[in-house]
Scaffold this active site. Structure first.
Site, PDB file in Angstrom:
ATOM      1  N   GLY A   1      42.470  -0.471  69.823  1.00  0.00           N
ATOM      2  CA  GLY A   1      42.171   0.831  69.245  1.00  0.00           C
ATOM      3  C   GLY A   1      40.893   0.787  68.426  1.00  0.00           C
ATOM      4  N   SER A   2      40.899   1.494  67.316  1.00  0.00           N
ATOM      5  CA  SER A   2      39.669   1.669  66.540  1.00  0.00           C
ATOM      6  C   SER A   2      39.175   0.403  65.860  1.00  0.00           C
ATOM      7  CB  SER A   2      39.861   2.776  65.502  1.00  0.00           C
ATOM      8  OG  SER A   2      39.964   4.036  66.140  1.00  0.00           O
ATOM      9  N   THR A   3      39.997  -0.657  65.783  1.00  0.00           N
ATOM     10  CA  THR A   3      39.458  -1.900  65.221  1.00  0.00           C
ATOM     11  C   THR A   3      38.330  -2.443  66.095  1.00  0.00           C
ATOM     12  OG1 THR A   3      41.116  -3.277  66.349  1.00  0.00           O
ATOM     13  CG2 THR A   3      41.649  -2.509  64.120  1.00  0.00           C
TER      14      THR A   3
END
Length: 491
Positions: free
Chosen positions: A221-223
């Site tokens: 995801g956004s990591t």
């Protein structure tokens, strides 16, 4: 010699040749298979006649052997089983071994060539043979804090993993996988009880035997926007670079659209800076950023951080993290926000944070501090090793500033007074029906931001409701509890 005697002599010679041939086949060609055969009780009796060495962490016993009155002389014991099972693994009569019990078996059972002198001395003195010892890099206070946080972080136990690293060396300070299991149930000499425990663990839909920290990969995801940002910065972008703030954007070469969390715009105007887009984790802005950076540069940066490369054993085997195939612009857009086929282990995501914390230098992660003989004399010590420079010190410093700003707009449950943390959260869709499947929640971080002592990655599987199960709400408090314990340990 008459004919009858000659026939008898020939028959005897043939029998001798057959016996020698059979002995050769058994002792040379079939020896390994016979030794490995679980039905070979002699091998088991021999192994269990020796006192197996200890596995320790910071002076704390994680695994050791005790004498019994049974047929198998020594029994393996795990005093804190659930928290440390991903580290120790198990040593079992019927089901072989896993974890460090398997990876360092030669040292633990005393057969390692470096212990030859000890074996020779035992032979001449008549001492009972003993195995060597394995001292891990795990910090018990950090491991326990991470385990406890996972057990209480989701209105009850979470399913997922926590990994903590020392950025400057690559030492693994904590490696938690939940749910876990009790290795003592598989170490028992009661074979019926052992088989029953194995069947229950094997058939458990929660997969407690799976080491989620290193053996499973997940969409980050956004990591993953940390890597996308690193690629863009190296290609010339700046924190002030303007990107779209639209609430949704069409994916090129497809009919699909992608939207920000909650369907909200990233800012009040038509554009937003990279710094603000990073802090707010705006998907539409990062699709634009990834498309402008390009597939080759994104994949090259991911590889610089350790993806798409066979990972080193720690000494446990680690699954390879990957960006997957990026075959078109739509795939590039989705990959830029850590979706599509991008998949990382929690260990790899902790390495991403640790690399930024270490001025852009990736260190080889390791779990074993030293190996020692039965007399506790050191036979080897692990030396920290640089794997590669992933980004320049300047890019690492910019990423640190962006991650500090991102931490400040993240929910502050579990915040540590007086400690500046650099972090990035992530909420990752997954499964065949991602819109109706609870997302994974991620948190990667390091602290203190300007003098890093610890880097962490937290994964909470299937975190819950799509709007509340975010990395900031679920994973971040677990990560902060782990960081706090590591900083207390080092103070």
């Amino acid at each position: 010699m008459n004919t009858s005697l000659r026939r008898v002599a020939v028959a005897i010679m043939v029998l001798i040749v057959l016996l020698l041939a059979n002995a050769t086949v058994t002792q040379v060609f079939a020896a390994d298979g016979l030794r490995a055969d679980p039905r070979n009780q002699r091998v088991l009796l021999d192994e269990y006649s020796r006192q197996r060495g200890q596995i320790t962490a910071g002076g704390q016993l994680l695994a050791y052997s005790v004498s019994t009155d049974g047929r198998f002389r020594y029994l393996r014991v795990y005093p804190n089983p659930q928290a440390y099972a991903p580290v120790t693994g198990f040593y079992s009569l019927g089901y072989s071994s896993t974890g460090l019990e398997r990876a360092e078996d030669a040292v633990l059972n005393g057969s390692d060539e470096r212990l030859f002198g000890r074996r020779l001395a035992d032979f001449f003195t008549g001492r009972d043979p003993r195995g060597g010892n394995v001292d891990t890099t795990i910090k018990p206070q950090v491991q326990q804090a991470a385990w406890d946080a996972m057990q209480n972080g989701c209105d009850g136990p979470c399913r997922g993993s926590v990994v903590a690293l020392e950025p400057s060396t690559g030492k693994i300070l904590a490696m938690v996988s939940a749910p876990s299991y009790d290795p003592n149930l598989l170490a028992t000499h009661d074979l019926a009880a052992q088989a029953d425990a194995w069947e229950k663990l094997r058939d458990d839909p929660q997969s407690p035997l799976l080491n989620r920290a290193i053996s499973e990969t997940y969409p980050p995801g956004s990591t993953f926007k940390v890597i996308t940002t690193a690629a863009a910065l190296q290609a010339g972008a700046r924190p002030q670079t303007q990107l779209t703030s639209a609430p949704r954007t069409p994916l090129p070469d497809s009919t699909a659209t992608l939207e920000n969390f909650g369907g909200a715009p990233c800012g009040p105007g038509p554009t937003v800076s990279l710094q603000e887009a990073f802090a707010k984790s705006c998907n539409t802005a990062f699709v634009e950023l990834g498309l402008s950076t390009g597939t080759d540069k994104l994949k090259a940066m991911a590889q610089a951080f350790g993806l798409d490369t066979p990972p080193p054993a720690i000494p446990l085997q680690v699954a390879e993290s990957t960006t997957g195939p990026i075959v078109d612009a739509a795939a590039l857009g989705m990959s830029s926000i850590g979706q599509r086929d991008v998949a990382l282990t929690p260990l790899q995501n902790a390495q991403v944070a640790a690399t930024i914390a270490n001025d852009g230098i990736a260190m080889r992660p390791y779990l074993v501090e030293s190996l020692k003989g039965p007399d506790l004399a050191t036979i080897s010590t692990t030396t920290p090793e640089q794997e590669r420079r992933a980004v320049s010190p300047q890019v690492a410093a910019t990423l640190t500033d962006l991650m500090v700003a991102a931490e400040q707009v993240t929910q502050q449950k579990g915040a540590i007074a007086g400690v500046q943390i650099a972090s990035k959260t992530g909420t990752a869709e997954h499964g065949t029906d991602p819109r109706n499947t609870p997302p994974h929640a991620w948190y990667i971080a390091f602290a203190p931001a300007q003098d890093p002592k610890v880097a962490v990655a937290v994964l909470v599987e299937d975190g819950g409701d799509r709007l509340s199960a975010t990395g900031g709400a679920l994973a971040a408090p677990i990560g902060r509890a782990t960081i706090a314990a590591a900083l207390r340990e080092g103070s």
